[in-house]
Write an enzyme that holds these catalytic residues in place. Structure first.
Site, PDB file in Angstrom:
ATOM      1  N   ASN A  69      -5.687   1.549  -0.683  1.00  0.00           N
ATOM      2  CA  ASN A  69      -5.431   2.674   0.328  1.00  0.00           C
ATOM      3  C   ASN A  69      -4.391   2.238   1.034  1.00  0.00           C
ATOM      4  O   ASN A  69      -3.599   3.465   1.589  1.00  0.00           O
ATOM      5  CB  ASN A  69      -6.646   2.916   0.932  1.00  0.00           C
ATOM      6  CG  ASN A  69      -6.888   1.571   1.909  1.00  0.00           C
ATOM      7  OD1 ASN A  69      -7.292   0.670   1.394  1.00  0.00           O
ATOM      8  ND2 ASN A  69      -7.258   1.869   3.204  1.00  0.00           N
ATOM      9  N   HIS A  70      -3.789   1.136   1.295  1.00  0.00           N
ATOM     10  CA  HIS A  70      -2.383   0.990   2.048  1.00  0.00           C
ATOM     11  C   HIS A  70      -1.209   0.814   1.074  1.00  0.00           C
ATOM     12  O   HIS A  70      -0.195   0.357   1.470  1.00  0.00           O
ATOM     13  CB  HIS A  70      -2.754  -0.330   2.754  1.00  0.00           C
ATOM     14  CG  HIS A  70      -3.767  -0.184   3.970  1.00  0.00           C
ATOM     15  ND1 HIS A  70      -3.250   0.657   5.254  1.00  0.00           N
ATOM     16  CD2 HIS A  70      -4.944  -0.776   3.974  1.00  0.00           C
ATOM     17  CE1 HIS A  70      -4.546   0.617   5.830  1.00  0.00           C
ATOM     18  NE2 HIS A  70      -5.406  -0.181   5.315  1.00  0.00           N
TER      19      HIS A  70
ATOM     20  N   HIS B 128     -11.045  -1.381  -5.755  1.00  0.00           N
ATOM     21  CA  HIS B 128     -10.929  -1.374  -4.373  1.00  0.00           C
ATOM     22  C   HIS B 128     -11.615  -0.449  -3.628  1.00  0.00           C
ATOM     23  O   HIS B 128     -11.423   0.988  -3.701  1.00  0.00           O
ATOM     24  CB  HIS B 128      -9.465  -1.226  -4.089  1.00  0.00           C
ATOM     25  CG  HIS B 128      -8.819  -1.296  -2.641  1.00  0.00           C
ATOM     26  ND1 HIS B 128      -8.253  -2.545  -2.442  1.00  0.00           N
ATOM     27  CD2 HIS B 128      -8.520  -0.583  -1.776  1.00  0.00           C
ATOM     28  CE1 HIS B 128      -8.194  -2.376  -1.073  1.00  0.00           C
ATOM     29  NE2 HIS B 128      -8.191  -1.242  -0.503  1.00  0.00           N
TER      30      HIS B 128
ATOM     31  N   HIS C 190     -10.636  -4.946  -0.623  1.00  0.00           N
ATOM     32  CA  HIS C 190     -10.498  -4.111   0.480  1.00  0.00           C
ATOM     33  C   HIS C 190     -11.208  -4.494   1.786  1.00  0.00           C
ATOM     34  O   HIS C 190     -10.585  -4.330   2.867  1.00  0.00           O
ATOM     35  CB  HIS C 190     -11.322  -2.709   0.249  1.00  0.00           C
ATOM     36  CG  HIS C 190     -11.188  -1.772   1.264  1.00  0.00           C
ATOM     37  ND1 HIS C 190      -9.789  -1.143   1.752  1.00  0.00           N
ATOM     38  CD2 HIS C 190     -12.225  -1.280   1.979  1.00  0.00           C
ATOM     39  CE1 HIS C 190     -10.242  -0.418   2.773  1.00  0.00           C
ATOM     40  NE2 HIS C 190     -11.496  -0.452   2.944  1.00  0.00           N
TER      41      HIS C 190
ATOM     42  N   HIS D 274     -11.677  -7.732   2.856  1.00  0.00           N
ATOM     43  CA  HIS D 274     -10.867  -8.805   3.441  1.00  0.00           C
ATOM     44  C   HIS D 274     -11.798  -9.981   3.584  1.00  0.00           C
ATOM     45  O   HIS D 274     -11.397 -11.072   3.827  1.00  0.00           O
ATOM     46  CB  HIS D 274     -10.008  -8.456   4.549  1.00  0.00           C
ATOM     47  CG  HIS D 274      -8.999  -7.502   4.628  1.00  0.00           C
ATOM     48  ND1 HIS D 274      -7.813  -7.671   5.141  1.00  0.00           N
ATOM     49  CD2 HIS D 274      -9.025  -6.281   4.049  1.00  0.00           C
ATOM     50  CE1 HIS D 274      -6.943  -6.563   5.082  1.00  0.00           C
ATOM     51  NE2 HIS D 274      -7.774  -5.627   4.454  1.00  0.00           N
TER      52      HIS D 274
END
Length: 210
Positions: free
Chosen positions: A3-4, A90, A115, A117
């Protein structure tokens, strides 16, 4: 990615030029770049790698990730056009990650969740032979807030008033990932174990690497 992927605008230019750069395959048609690729491993094996993004608690407007996975596998089936299939899923919800892995069980070598982390301890092999882990964990400074310097995220939780931008934590990094032994015959997972190396988390490495 995930998403980033477009946080850095240069990625919009880089994505169409570099075949190793993958953005989620279920992004809308016309999005720069590609969502999958077939890469040749050092032993000559053809490895399909796909990046797919979940929708639960994230971006419900995206194409169905399950159908995206179905399209990727239909275009490059394991045992035919691919000797191994690795899918980076993700997503936020572990339920969505797990259901996706069961959906492709026996048709993909490995489904790796990303995603959150934070590395999870649920690595295992599904009944059909697909290796799975909910999140491989990040590579970065774990004395942080998801890799960011913890002062500004903590400030926002306490005051709800931003004082500045999020900045990457710059302490010693810990590497996190997962090791997998994939059968040359079936293309499915035979052994799977986590990998962690660095100052913050308990270190571990797959025993079958030695």
């Amino acid at each position: 990615t995930g998403n980033h992927v477009w946080d850095q605008r240069d990625a919009l230019v880089f994505a169409p030029r570099e075949e190793r750069f993958l953005r989620p395959s279920n992004f809308p048609k016309g999005t720069p770049g590609r969502g999958s690729g077939v890469y040749i491993a050092r032993n000559g094996a053809r490895v399909l790698v796909a990046n797919i993004m979940g929708r639960v608690f994230m971006h419900p407007e995206l194409d169905d990730p399950f159908q995206a996975g179905e399209r990727e596998l239909a275009a490059c089936p394991l045992g035919e056009q691919a000797d191994a299939v690795v899918i980076d899923f993700h997503a936020e919800a572990t339920s969505e990650k797990m259901c996706f892995a069961h959906f492709v069980d026996g048709r993909a070598s490995l489904v790796v969740g990303t995603h959150t982390h934070q590395p999870t301890g649920d690595h295992h092999i599904l009944k059909g032979g697909t290796g799975y882990i909910s999140d491989a964990g990040m590579c970065g400074d774990y004395d942080s807030s998801l890799g960011m310097d913890k002062e500004e995220p903590l400030n926002r939780f306490l005051s709800k008033v931003p004082k500045g931008r999020f900045e990457a934590a710059t302490g010693p990094a810990t590497l996190c990932g997962v090791g997998v032994d994939i059968s040359d015959r079936s293309g499915l997972t035979e052994r799977i174990a986590p990998f962690r190396r660095g100052p913050r988390l308990e270190e571990t490495a797959p025993s079958f690497w030695s």
